[in-house]
Scaffold this motif. Structure first.
Motif, PDB file in Angstrom:
ATOM      1  N   HIS A 269      -5.389   1.965  -5.065  1.00  0.00           N
ATOM      2  CA  HIS A 269      -6.361   1.643  -6.106  1.00  0.00           C
ATOM      3  C   HIS A 269      -7.762   1.633  -5.492  1.00  0.00           C
ATOM      4  CE1 HIS A 269      -3.071  -0.058  -8.709  1.00  0.00           C
ATOM      5  NE2 HIS A 269      -2.529  -0.186  -7.516  1.00  0.00           N
ATOM      6  N   LYS A 270      -8.672   2.320  -6.139  1.00  0.00           N
ATOM      7  CA  LYS A 270     -10.061   2.333  -5.688  1.00  0.00           C
ATOM      8  C   LYS A 270     -10.921   1.730  -6.791  1.00  0.00           C
ATOM      9  CE  LYS A 270     -12.287   6.204  -5.484  1.00  0.00           C
ATOM     10  NZ  LYS A 270     -12.732   7.565  -5.090  1.00  0.00           N
ATOM     11  N   LEU A 271     -11.443   0.524  -6.517  1.00  0.00           N
ATOM     12  CA  LEU A 271     -12.275  -0.175  -7.474  1.00  0.00           C
ATOM     13  C   LEU A 271     -13.730  -0.074  -7.051  1.00  0.00           C
ATOM     14  CD1 LEU A 271     -10.023  -3.351  -7.872  1.00  0.00           C
ATOM     15  CD2 LEU A 271      -9.940  -1.211  -9.171  1.00  0.00           C
ATOM     16  N   GLU A 272     -14.609  -0.660  -7.838  1.00  0.00           N
ATOM     17  CA  GLU A 272     -16.030  -0.552  -7.535  1.00  0.00           C
ATOM     18  C   GLU A 272     -16.373  -1.197  -6.210  1.00  0.00           C
ATOM     19  OE1 GLU A 272     -20.391  -1.764  -9.468  1.00  0.00           O
ATOM     20  OE2 GLU A 272     -18.553  -2.113 -10.583  1.00  0.00           O
ATOM     21  N   LYS A 273     -15.778  -2.364  -5.940  1.00  0.00           N
ATOM     22  CA  LYS A 273     -16.094  -3.087  -4.710  1.00  0.00           C
ATOM     23  C   LYS A 273     -14.888  -3.259  -3.793  1.00  0.00           C
ATOM     24  CE  LYS A 273     -19.963  -5.833  -6.475  1.00  0.00           C
ATOM     25  NZ  LYS A 273     -20.531  -7.188  -6.600  1.00  0.00           N
ATOM     26  N   ALA A 274     -13.776  -2.659  -4.156  1.00  0.00           N
ATOM     27  CA  ALA A 274     -12.568  -2.919  -3.373  1.00  0.00           C
ATOM     28  C   ALA A 274     -11.667  -1.695  -3.342  1.00  0.00           C
ATOM     29  CB  ALA A 274     -11.806  -4.105  -3.956  1.00  0.00           C
ATOM     30  N   SER A 275     -10.818  -1.675  -2.323  1.00  0.00           N
ATOM     31  CA  SER A 275      -9.702  -0.727  -2.261  1.00  0.00           C
ATOM     32  C   SER A 275      -8.437  -1.537  -2.015  1.00  0.00           C
ATOM     33  CB  SER A 275      -9.919   0.292  -1.143  1.00  0.00           C
ATOM     34  OG  SER A 275      -9.979  -0.345   0.118  1.00  0.00           O
ATOM     35  N   LEU A 276      -7.389  -1.240  -2.792  1.00  0.00           N
ATOM     36  CA  LEU A 276      -6.146  -1.988  -2.721  1.00  0.00           C
ATOM     37  C   LEU A 276      -5.000  -1.023  -2.472  1.00  0.00           C
ATOM     38  CD1 LEU A 276      -6.644  -4.231  -5.898  1.00  0.00           C
ATOM     39  CD2 LEU A 276      -7.330  -4.753  -3.552  1.00  0.00           C
ATOM     40  N   ASN A 277      -4.058  -1.425  -1.621  1.00  0.00           N
ATOM     41  CA  ASN A 277      -2.878  -0.617  -1.344  1.00  0.00           C
ATOM     42  C   ASN A 277      -1.638  -1.501  -1.435  1.00  0.00           C
ATOM     43  OD1 ASN A 277      -3.938   2.154  -0.095  1.00  0.00           O
ATOM     44  ND2 ASN A 277      -5.227   0.497   0.642  1.00  0.00           N
ATOM     45  N   PHE A 278      -0.681  -1.089  -2.270  1.00  0.00           N
ATOM     46  CA  PHE A 278       0.593  -1.774  -2.398  1.00  0.00           C
ATOM     47  C   PHE A 278       1.688  -0.807  -1.967  1.00  0.00           C
ATOM     48  CE2 PHE A 278      -2.289  -3.567  -5.500  1.00  0.00           C
ATOM     49  CZ  PHE A 278      -2.110  -4.942  -5.361  1.00  0.00           C
ATOM     50  N   SER A 279       2.587  -1.271  -1.098  1.00  0.00           N
ATOM     51  CA  SER A 279       3.642  -0.384  -0.601  1.00  0.00           C
ATOM     52  C   SER A 279       4.995  -1.091  -0.650  1.00  0.00           C
ATOM     53  CB  SER A 279       3.363   0.055   0.830  1.00  0.00           C
ATOM     54  OG  SER A 279       2.191   0.819   0.912  1.00  0.00           O
ATOM     55  N   LEU A 280       6.005  -0.364  -1.116  1.00  0.00           N
ATOM     56  CA  LEU A 280       7.401  -0.763  -0.987  1.00  0.00           C
ATOM     57  C   LEU A 280       8.059   0.191  -0.006  1.00  0.00           C
ATOM     58  CD1 LEU A 280       8.370  -1.387  -4.721  1.00  0.00           C
ATOM     59  CD2 LEU A 280       8.040  -3.122  -2.961  1.00  0.00           C
ATOM     60  N   TYR A 281       8.845  -0.337   0.935  1.00  0.00           N
ATOM     61  CA  TYR A 281       9.441   0.552   1.918  1.00  0.00           C
ATOM     62  C   TYR A 281      10.867   0.118   2.238  1.00  0.00           C
ATOM     63  CZ  TYR A 281       8.075  -3.148   5.239  1.00  0.00           C
ATOM     64  OH  TYR A 281       7.910  -4.338   5.889  1.00  0.00           O
ATOM     65  N   ASN A 282      11.649   1.089   2.699  1.00  0.00           N
ATOM     66  CA  ASN A 282      13.016   0.849   3.146  1.00  0.00           C
ATOM     67  C   ASN A 282      13.241   1.663   4.415  1.00  0.00           C
ATOM     68  OD1 ASN A 282      16.150   2.177   2.640  1.00  0.00           O
ATOM     69  ND2 ASN A 282      15.906  -0.014   2.940  1.00  0.00           N
ATOM     70  N   ARG A 283      13.760   1.000   5.448  1.00  0.00           N
ATOM     71  CA  ARG A 283      14.033   1.673   6.709  1.00  0.00           C
ATOM     72  C   ARG A 283      15.468   1.348   7.136  1.00  0.00           C
ATOM     73  NH1 ARG A 283       8.691  -0.670   8.072  1.00  0.00           N
ATOM     74  NH2 ARG A 283       7.143   0.926   7.548  1.00  0.00           N
ATOM     75  N   TYR A 284      16.268   2.408   7.275  1.00  0.00           N
ATOM     76  CA  TYR A 284      17.654   2.240   7.713  1.00  0.00           C
ATOM     77  C   TYR A 284      17.780   2.845   9.111  1.00  0.00           C
ATOM     78  CZ  TYR A 284      22.728   2.390   7.889  1.00  0.00           C
ATOM     79  OH  TYR A 284      24.040   2.213   8.258  1.00  0.00           O
ATOM     80  N   THR A 285      18.156   1.999  10.102  1.00  0.00           N
ATOM     81  CA  THR A 285      18.178   2.416  11.502  1.00  0.00           C
ATOM     82  C   THR A 285      19.578   2.291  12.062  1.00  0.00           C
ATOM     83  OG1 THR A 285      15.901   1.641  11.791  1.00  0.00           O
ATOM     84  CG2 THR A 285      17.185   2.022  13.777  1.00  0.00           C
ATOM     85  N   THR A 286      20.022   3.330  12.777  1.00  0.00           N
ATOM     86  CA  THR A 286      21.320   3.304  13.444  1.00  0.00           C
ATOM     87  C   THR A 286      21.118   3.224  14.960  1.00  0.00           C
ATOM     88  OG1 THR A 286      21.399   5.728  13.497  1.00  0.00           O
ATOM     89  CG2 THR A 286      22.394   4.627  11.602  1.00  0.00           C
TER      90      THR A 286
END
Length: 791
Positions: A596-613
């Motif tokens: 999100h790019k706002l007039e006075k701000a930038s916002l980042n929302f992330s969902l992640y999944n990591r499967y490690t063997t």
């Protein structure tokens, strides 16, 4: 009136001046001086074009320097000369005098074109962020490029990027960032000094931020990539910075960086030397529930380092489309360390049976050499079509000796004397070839290869002083050789329009690894090849909101320290060693991000999944009050998390950057018939506030918190620490006074606890507060940048 606007359209226009209509006549030299009509100031980057009369096509051209001067030569016979600059009416010369094969146009004045000037200012005045398929692109506008700030100041304006007052770059709260210059590694982007300070804002065209790298990049991965793209008509002249630092504990250093740009060469050099001290307090406890015994250790250590380094390099612009880079670095370090470890042994935790002091006196010398050759070719048919070849080499050696002296003050423990010798040599080589081919306007093909060679030899010996004689200990002495070669091929195909994009990639990496314990003839060979696919897609809902979805497969190969089976005998009751049978980890990584790019701000929302063997964990074995830690492959890990980061500018003088990451992990594993299944939650957060105060003062305050979380046999304790810094600019940033305090409250403690039915261990360490004061001075254009004196 200042002229720092470097219009991209004219830079691109210059790159098209390749239709060489040269005749075989005598070369003509054309000179002149371009000024602005109203202010009578020279215009830098004005375009001088030699145009064929018959077709109207450009033959050749150049641009003016910082004084408005230009010189070029042509063999053409039927041509006219056009002088232009964005926002100004062009001047056309059809009638000129040729005297002794020279054409002197003299003083040329350009006047503002009011019909186009308004449109130019609207487009170029303010910097902006564009959302691309797998990256974000920050276009540097005149609001920043005309300030004379350094590249680190520009990076501070990029969403998700933060640069501390000490010059440490982080992306979404992580410092594991790779910085590239024009798409390639560069010594200018090294974290070892202040060379980035010699790149000023008006040299930068754009900054690209990649948080989830595609198959083009190493499958071993990084926390992200920042690519600084320099304008093709970069600033000529001399830029540089000199810095002097003093600190407590001892942190004294001097750094000098110089960058000289001419039409064909970019020469850069850096000199640094200094002395630093690290003081560490450590504690450890081993409880043996079977024998009702406890051993405690309180250690105080002082590590001193003297260092010096010299860097020399050049970018040779063969022509407008070909650049050759050569550089080399030599560094030398002298280390000495003195540690006093106070041991106490108890029966049933209350009755002390023994006490002794173990002293460690270590000395080492470390020579380092780094060298690189890079060649980049741009093609005429498209501005983004290029070929890049690079060859990098690195060598490092360590000659180290340690003496351990045990002196008993209470009890029956005998006095002992031990010494170790280490002869360590490392050589790394990396060869890369990358090709980018745009086609059909919206499609891009990337392909390339990479070959990495890693050779290490570690000759380690332990000797015991017995009966007035040094006797080699065969159980702890050996030569360990590590030889790893990784060959990679990759290809990616991307489609991108203004709204939607898709990028598919596939990387093949073939690994050949040989480890050898030479003295005992223990040889271990591994060969494996893996495919690493990547998929990225993005959707721009509107100019200020974008969604990005990515998948990539990653690998984490065990390093030398994890494979080297030698015991670390600094603490004979808490031993760590490597495991030559260790296998690599593999991770499938998914990430959905909204930007999100706002007039006075930038916002980042992330969902992640990591499967490690084949997850690598340090497993503790315990016997006779001695804990031995060795890495093992223990099952799988499935992690689901949420990440939020923002940059909010409340006012021109107040900016806040925040990062928050929380994840839930589910571990399943088995080792030597023992089940290691457990679940847990882990979260981290950081908050950085920056204040622009009156009188050119900057204040920065940062706080970080890492939560407690479960480990395979115990837990990692939480910790909190805060950093702050104050900076004062003098003479528009030519001088900078800098005061930084790391771990202000001396609260950063790293603690690991292992709790099992038959034993308990805890290990903690603390370095404490660092205070550094620095003075920096800038040469040429831009701001001074402090020299960190990092190793």
């Amino acid at each position: 009136m200042k002229f720092h606007i470097t219009p991209t359209v004219f830079i691109f226009f210059l790159s098209l001046l390749a239709t060489m209509g040269y005749s075989q006549n005598i070369s003509k030299k054309i000179t002149g001086n371009v000024f602005e009509a109203t202010s009578n100031q020279p215009i830098e980057y004005a375009t001088i074009a030699i145009v064929q009369n018959a077709t109207g096509k450009p033959i050749t051209g150049t641009i003016t320097d910082s004084n408005g001067l230009f010189t070029l030569e042509t063999n053409a016979t039927d041509f006219y000369i056009e002088v232009s600059f964005m926002g100004y009416a062009p001047q056309v010369f059809r009638d000129f005098k040729l005297v002794k094969n020279k054409i002197d146009l003299g003083l040329i004045t350009l006047t503002e074109d009011l019909n186009t000037l308004g449109e130019v200012l609207v487009r170029a005045e303010k910097s902006q962020t564009e959302f691309k398929l797998d990256k974000r692109v920050f276009i540097v506008g005149s609001d920043i490029s005309s300030t004379g700030a350094s590249s680190l100041e520009v990076l501070n304006s990029v969403p998700s990027v933060n640069v501390s007052i000490e010059g440490v770059i982080s992306l979404r709260g992580s410092q594991g960032v790779q910085v590239l210059i024009n798409g390639k590694p560069s010594v200018l982007a090294s974290a070892d000094g202040n060379a980035l300070g010699t790149i000023t804002a008006d040299m930068i065209e754009r900054i690209e931020v990649i948080t989830n790298p595609s198959a083009k990049y190493n499958a071993s991965g990084t926390a992200g990539i920042i690519n600084i793209v320099i304008k093709s008509s970069e600033k000529r002249g001399l830029n540089g910075a000199a810095s002097l630092n003093a600190g407590v504990p001892n942190s004294n250093s001097f750094g000098l960086s110089l960058n000289k740009r001419t039409e064909m060469f970019n020469l850069f050099t850096q000199l640094g030397f200094g002395k630093r001290t690290f003081k560490t307090k450590s504690k450890s406890t081993n409880k043996d529930f079977v024998n009702d015994s406890t051993i405690t250790n309180n250690e105080r250590s002082t590590f001193n380092e003297k260092f010096g380094s010299l860097l020399l390099g050049t970018d040779f612009h063969i022509n407008d489309r070909n650049v050759l880079t050569l550089s080399g670095t030599y560094a030398f370090e002298i280390e000495d360390q003195l540690a006093n470890s106070y041991f106490d042994k108890f029966f049933e935790e209350t009755t002390r049976t023994d006490s002794w002091l173990r002293q460690d006196n270590t000395e080492a010398t470390n020579p380092k050499i780094r060298y690189e050759l890079q060649y980049k070719k741009d093609f005429k048919r498209h501005e983004d079509q290029d070929l890049l070849f690079s060859a990098l080499g690195n060598s490092f050696a360590k000659d180290q000796k340690s003496i351990y002296n045990n002196t008993t003050s209470f009890g029956d423990e005998p006095n002992t004397l031990q010494e170790t010798r280490t002869d360590y040599k490392l050589e790394d080589f990396t060869f890369k070839l990358d090709y980018t081919h745009p086609f059909l306007e919206k499609y891009t093909l990337e392909t390339g290869s990479q070959y990495d060679i890693n050779n290490v030899s570690n000759d380690f010996e332990v000797r015991d002083f017995i009966n007035e004689e040094w006797i080699s200990n065969p159980d702890l002495t050996n030569v360990f050789n590590f030889d790893q070669k990784v060959f990679a091929l990759y290809s990616t195909m991307a489609f991108e329009d203004d709204v939607w994009g898709l990028k598919l990639g596939l990387r093949l990496e073939s690994t050949n690894l040989t480890t050898e314990l030479k003295t005992t003839n223990a040889l271990n060979k591994k060969s494996y090849a893996n495919f690493f696919p990547s998929v990225h897609t993005s959707y721009n809902i509107h100019d200020n909101f974008s969604l990005q979805l990515g998948y990539s497969k990653r690998i984490s190969r065990p390093g030398l320290r994890q494979l080297n089976p030698f015991n670390n005998i600094r603490n004979n009751y808490s031993i760590s060693r490597g495991n030559p049978d260790l296998q690599p980890e593999y991770t499938d990584s998914f990430e959905l991000t909204s930007i999100h790019k706002l007039e006075k701000a930038s916002l980042n929302f992330s969902l992640y999944n990591r499967y490690t063997t084949d997850v690598v964990e340090n497993i503790i074995s315990f016997e006779n009050s001695i804990s031995t830690s060795q890495p093992e492959n223990i099952g799988t890990s499935n992690t689901v998390g949420f990440e939020f980061n923002s940059k909010y500018t409340f006012a021109r003088w107040f900016t806040v950057t925040s990062d928050f990451n929380i994840n839930y992990f589910n571990r399943k594993g088995e080792f030597e018939l023992e089940i290691f299944d457990f679940k847990g939650t882990r979260w981290t957060t950081s908050l950085t506030s920056k204040f622009k105060l009156p009188k050119e003062f900057d204040l920065e305050v940062a706080g970080n918190y890492n939560s407690k979380f479960a480990s395979v046999q115990g837990e990692i304790s939480d910790n909190f620490f805060a950093d702050m810094g104050v900076r004062k600019k003098i003479l528009k940033g030519k001088f900078i006074l800098n005061l930084s305090v790391r771990d202000v409250f001396a609260t950063r403690v790293d603690e690991r606890i292992v709790s099992q039915p038959t034993y308990y261990t805890s290990n903690s360490s603390k370095r404490g507060r660092f205070i550094v004061f620095g003075v920096s001075y800038a040469f040429g254009k831009g701001e001074a940048m402090e020299f960190s004196g990092q190793r």
